[in-house]
Design an enzyme around this catalytic site. Structure first.
Site, PDB file in Angstrom:
ATOM      1  N   ASN A  35       1.303  -1.145  -0.080  1.00  0.00           N
ATOM      2  CA  ASN A  35      -0.390   0.038  -0.301  1.00  0.00           C
ATOM      3  C   ASN A  35       0.575   0.695  -0.433  1.00  0.00           C
ATOM      4  O   ASN A  35       1.659   1.759   0.658  1.00  0.00           O
ATOM      5  CB  ASN A  35      -0.628  -0.251   0.756  1.00  0.00           C
ATOM      6  N   LYS A  57       0.143   4.170  -0.249  1.00  0.00           N
ATOM      7  CA  LYS A  57      -0.233   5.420   0.243  1.00  0.00           C
ATOM      8  C   LYS A  57      -0.016   6.673  -0.722  1.00  0.00           C
ATOM      9  O   LYS A  57      -0.093   6.443  -1.544  1.00  0.00           O
ATOM     10  CB  LYS A  57       0.250   5.966   1.668  1.00  0.00           C
ATOM     11  N   HIS A  64      -9.222   1.641   4.732  1.00  0.00           N
ATOM     12  CA  HIS A  64      -7.905   1.720   5.892  1.00  0.00           C
ATOM     13  C   HIS A  64      -7.720   2.672   6.517  1.00  0.00           C
ATOM     14  O   HIS A  64      -8.583   4.042   7.008  1.00  0.00           O
ATOM     15  CB  HIS A  64      -6.450   2.186   4.973  1.00  0.00           C
ATOM     16  N   GLU A  90      -6.081   4.968   7.948  1.00  0.00           N
ATOM     17  CA  GLU A  90      -6.167   6.312   6.968  1.00  0.00           C
ATOM     18  C   GLU A  90      -6.792   7.176   7.381  1.00  0.00           C
ATOM     19  O   GLU A  90      -7.525   7.779   7.643  1.00  0.00           O
ATOM     20  CB  GLU A  90      -4.344   6.213   7.246  1.00  0.00           C
ATOM     21  N   GLU A 138      -5.461  -4.660  10.542  1.00  0.00           N
ATOM     22  CA  GLU A 138      -4.103  -3.685  11.106  1.00  0.00           C
ATOM     23  C   GLU A 138      -4.812  -2.974  12.614  1.00  0.00           C
ATOM     24  O   GLU A 138      -5.071  -2.273  12.407  1.00  0.00           O
ATOM     25  CB  GLU A 138      -4.150  -2.445   9.180  1.00  0.00           C
ATOM     26  N   GLY A 157       2.422   2.636  10.311  1.00  0.00           N
ATOM     27  CA  GLY A 157       4.616   3.245  10.715  1.00  0.00           C
ATOM     28  C   GLY A 157       5.425   3.471  11.365  1.00  0.00           C
ATOM     29  O   GLY A 157       6.031   4.322  11.697  1.00  0.00           O
ATOM     30  N   SER A 193       4.277  -1.915  10.131  1.00  0.00           N
ATOM     31  CA  SER A 193       5.404  -2.231  10.107  1.00  0.00           C
ATOM     32  C   SER A 193       6.082  -3.454   9.918  1.00  0.00           C
ATOM     33  O   SER A 193       7.175  -4.178  10.450  1.00  0.00           O
ATOM     34  CB  SER A 193       5.934  -1.916  11.485  1.00  0.00           C
TER      35      SER A 193
HETATM   36  P1  13P Z   1       3.507   0.229   7.314  1.00  0.00           P
HETATM   37  O1  13P Z   1       4.017  -1.314   6.722  1.00  0.00           O
HETATM   38  O2  13P Z   1       3.735   1.713   6.682  1.00  0.00           O
HETATM   39  O3  13P Z   1       3.587   0.471   8.983  1.00  0.00           O
HETATM   40  O4  13P Z   1       2.162   0.821   7.231  1.00  0.00           O
HETATM   41  C1  13P Z   1       0.959  -0.094   7.257  1.00  0.00           C
HETATM   42  C2  13P Z   1      -0.044  -0.174   6.729  1.00  0.00           C
HETATM   43  O5  13P Z   1      -0.719   1.083   7.387  1.00  0.00           O
HETATM   44  C3  13P Z   1      -0.645  -0.443   5.408  1.00  0.00           C
HETATM   45  O6  13P Z   1      -1.722  -0.288   5.005  1.00  0.00           O
END
Ligand code: 13P
Length: 253
Positions: free
Chosen positions: A10, A12, A98, A100, A170, A176, A216
């Site tokens: 992903n 982003k 997601h 976010e 997640e 992150g 992560s």
């Molecule tokens: P990270 O792997 O950067 O922690 O992000 C995970 C994520 O949100 C994938 O959708």
């Protein structure tokens, strides 16, 4: 039954069209797709809307996914993209819900459900993200949160359509942050999600559904997750942005 493994990136709001094209050509020149195939791993990448077409037209052996879509066919929904528009450029997958989007744009389980149903109606795949916040984790209510996210997000869907759903667990506190959940937590929650899916649909749907862990995930820790019986792959942010680390993820599965 044995399920395939899925490694999904992903991106982003990262990677320009130019960077996407460079990524695609490096992948095509490398043995990445072959290596993944030999391990029974399916690959997918979700770039920004702007890079979807470039990636779709230029990468070989990797599924291309949107990061979101709208539930309506068309209309006055500024900034949105419909499922039909994705399909027009050959994109048949989308991430939905997601954290976010939930955190910054007030995405709800209900709106996720509408989007998932729009995708399934068009025979597309929905990668539905669920996960608890740090506060919820600390309060010990992870399973309550997961139960309502899965139950509401997957309501009014037939068993037949459910075959196009993938779920990604997640935990928000692991995204992150470098604080990846332990493989025990990932296994426990993914197994719990499978039990909810069985109750909503049936045993067959539950045993076939791919359930991923995300948060992560790095080349150094991916193996721990992929050896868990109920974790069928990973949804990866940061470590999926560069071909080198994407390749290292595949190598370490
Ligand atoms: P990270 O792997 O950067 O922690 O992000 C995970 C994520 O949100 C994938 O959708």
């Amino acid at each position: 039954m044995s399920r395939k493994k899925l490694l999904m990136g992903n991106w982003k709001m990262n990677n320009t069209v130019e960077e996407t094209l460079q990524f695609a050509s490096k992948v095509n020149e490398s043995s990445l797709v072959k290596d993944a195939e030999s391990k029974g791993v399916i690959l997918a990448i979700a770039p920004t809307y702007l890079s979807l077409q470039a990636l779709k037209q230029n990468i070989k052996g990797v599924y291309v996914s949107a990061q979101d879509c709208h539930y309506a066919k068309s209309g006055a929904y500024t900034s949105s993209v419909s499922v039909d528009m994705l399909k027009e450029i050959g994109v048949n997958w989308s991430i939905i819900g997601h954290s976010e989007k939930r955190q910054y744009e007030a995405e709800s389980d209900f709106s996720c459900n509408r989007k998932i149903r729009a995708l399934l109606k068009a025979s597309c795949k929905a990668v539905y993200c669920v996960g608890e916040s740090l506060k919820e984790y600390e309060e010990g209510i992870t399973k309550d949160i997961i139960l309502s996210q899965v139950t509401v997000g997957l309501q009014n869907i037939s068993c037949e359509d459910a075959k196009n759903i993938i779920i990604a667990y997640e935990p928000v506190w692991s995204i992150g942050t470098g604080k990846n959940a332990s493989s025990e937590i990932a296994q426990d929650i993914c197994c719990y999600i499978r039990s909810i899916v069985e109750k909503i649909f049936n045993k067959e749907v539950a045993s076939e559904m791919l359930i991923l862990y995300g948060g992560s995930v790095k080349p150094e820790n991916i193996h721990n997750y992929l050896t868990c019986p109920d974790v069928d792959g990973a949804l990866v942010g940061g470590a999926s942005l560069k071909v080198e680390s994407f390749k290292a993820l595949v190598e370490n599965i």
